[in-house]
Write a protein that holds these residues in place. Structure first.
Motif, PDB file in Angstrom:
ATOM      1  N   SER A  72       0.045 -12.962   0.978  1.00 20.27           N
ATOM      2  CA  SER A  72      -0.805 -11.979   0.321  1.00 20.27           C
ATOM      3  C   SER A  72      -1.600 -11.161   1.331  1.00 20.27           C
ATOM      4  N   ARG A  73      -1.579  -9.834   1.156  1.00 22.32           N
ATOM      5  CA  ARG A  73      -2.316  -8.908   2.013  1.00 22.32           C
ATOM      6  C   ARG A  73      -3.069  -7.920   1.133  1.00 22.32           C
ATOM      7  N   ASN A  74      -3.867  -7.066   1.759  1.00 18.09           N
ATOM      8  CA  ASN A  74      -4.696  -6.126   1.009  1.00 18.09           C
ATOM      9  C   ASN A  74      -4.112  -4.730   0.875  1.00 18.09           C
ATOM     10  N   THR A  75      -3.272  -4.315   1.828  1.00 22.08           N
ATOM     11  CA  THR A  75      -2.812  -2.932   1.830  1.00 22.08           C
ATOM     12  C   THR A  75      -1.507  -2.790   2.606  1.00 22.08           C
ATOM     13  N   TYR A  76      -0.911  -1.617   2.486  1.00 22.95           N
ATOM     14  CA  TYR A  76       0.265  -1.260   3.282  1.00 22.95           C
ATOM     15  C   TYR A  76      -0.118  -0.157   4.255  1.00 22.95           C
ATOM     16  N   VAL A  77       0.419  -0.246   5.482  1.00 21.32           N
ATOM     17  CA  VAL A  77       0.135   0.742   6.521  1.00 21.32           C
ATOM     18  C   VAL A  77       1.451   1.311   7.041  1.00 21.32           C
ATOM     19  N   LEU A  78       1.480   2.634   7.213  1.00 25.53           N
ATOM     20  CA  LEU A  78       2.647   3.315   7.776  1.00 25.53           C
ATOM     21  C   LEU A  78       2.462   3.455   9.280  1.00 25.53           C
ATOM     22  N   TRP A  79       3.515   3.115  10.029  1.00 22.54           N
ATOM     23  CA  TRP A  79       3.517   3.196  11.484  1.00 22.54           C
ATOM     24  C   TRP A  79       4.681   4.072  11.928  1.00 22.54           C
ATOM     25  N   ALA A  80       4.503   4.726  13.079  1.00 21.29           N
ATOM     26  CA  ALA A  80       5.575   5.527  13.667  1.00 21.29           C
ATOM     27  C   ALA A  80       5.856   5.029  15.074  1.00 21.29           C
ATOM     28  N   ASN A  81       7.138   4.880  15.382  1.00 25.70           N
ATOM     29  CA  ASN A  81       7.561   4.714  16.767  1.00 25.70           C
ATOM     30  C   ASN A  81       7.686   6.125  17.304  1.00 25.70           C
TER      31      ASN A  81
END
Length: 141
Positions: A72-81
């Protein structure tokens, strides 16, 4: 002797030029299927603007709430290479709200000066991280 004008060649050349112009303006990425959230599917559109920044629009559907994951986590984060600048946090995905909020749609519109090569989404406890800490739930090629 003057050769007659070939209209079919002209039409083909014009169509090819138009397609090339529009494909050069933006690039579309598609997320691979995930074992963690198998129903999730989404795309990313990237367009370079006149200021040499990269505008990014993300749309993901059927992305289960982060607190419903096994870890369980609180949020989703978008990452870029990025090209030559490592991994960059592009922001937190926001879940759709309102009348159709149960449709599990998440969106993000952002910009970065760094040229993205690929993207991934992680489930995190907080959004303001410099490096990914959580599990990768979706990624592009």
């Amino acid at each position: 002797m003057i050769k007659p004008f070939n209209t079919s060649l002209f039409r083909f050349s014009t169509l090819f030029a138009i397609i090339l112009f529009f494909s050069a303006c933006s690039k579309k990425y598609v997320f691979d299927r995930s074992a963690i959230v198998p129903a999730a599917a989404g795309t990313i559109k990237v367009k370079k603007d006149k200021n040499e920044n990269y505008g990014i629009k993300v749309a993901v559907r059927n992305l289960a709430p982060a607190d419903n994951l096994v870890e369980s986590r609180n949020t989703y984060v978008l990452w870029a290479n990025t090209s030559g600048n490592g991994i960059k946090n592009l922001g937190q995905l926001k879940n759709a709200s309102g009348l159709f909020s149960k449709s599990l749609k998440s969106e993000l519109s952002t910009a970065t000066p760094f040229e993205p090569q690929s993207f991934f989404i992680t489930a995190e406890n907080k959004a303001d991280l410099n490096y990914p800490d959580g599990q990768v739930v979706l990624k592009t090629k």
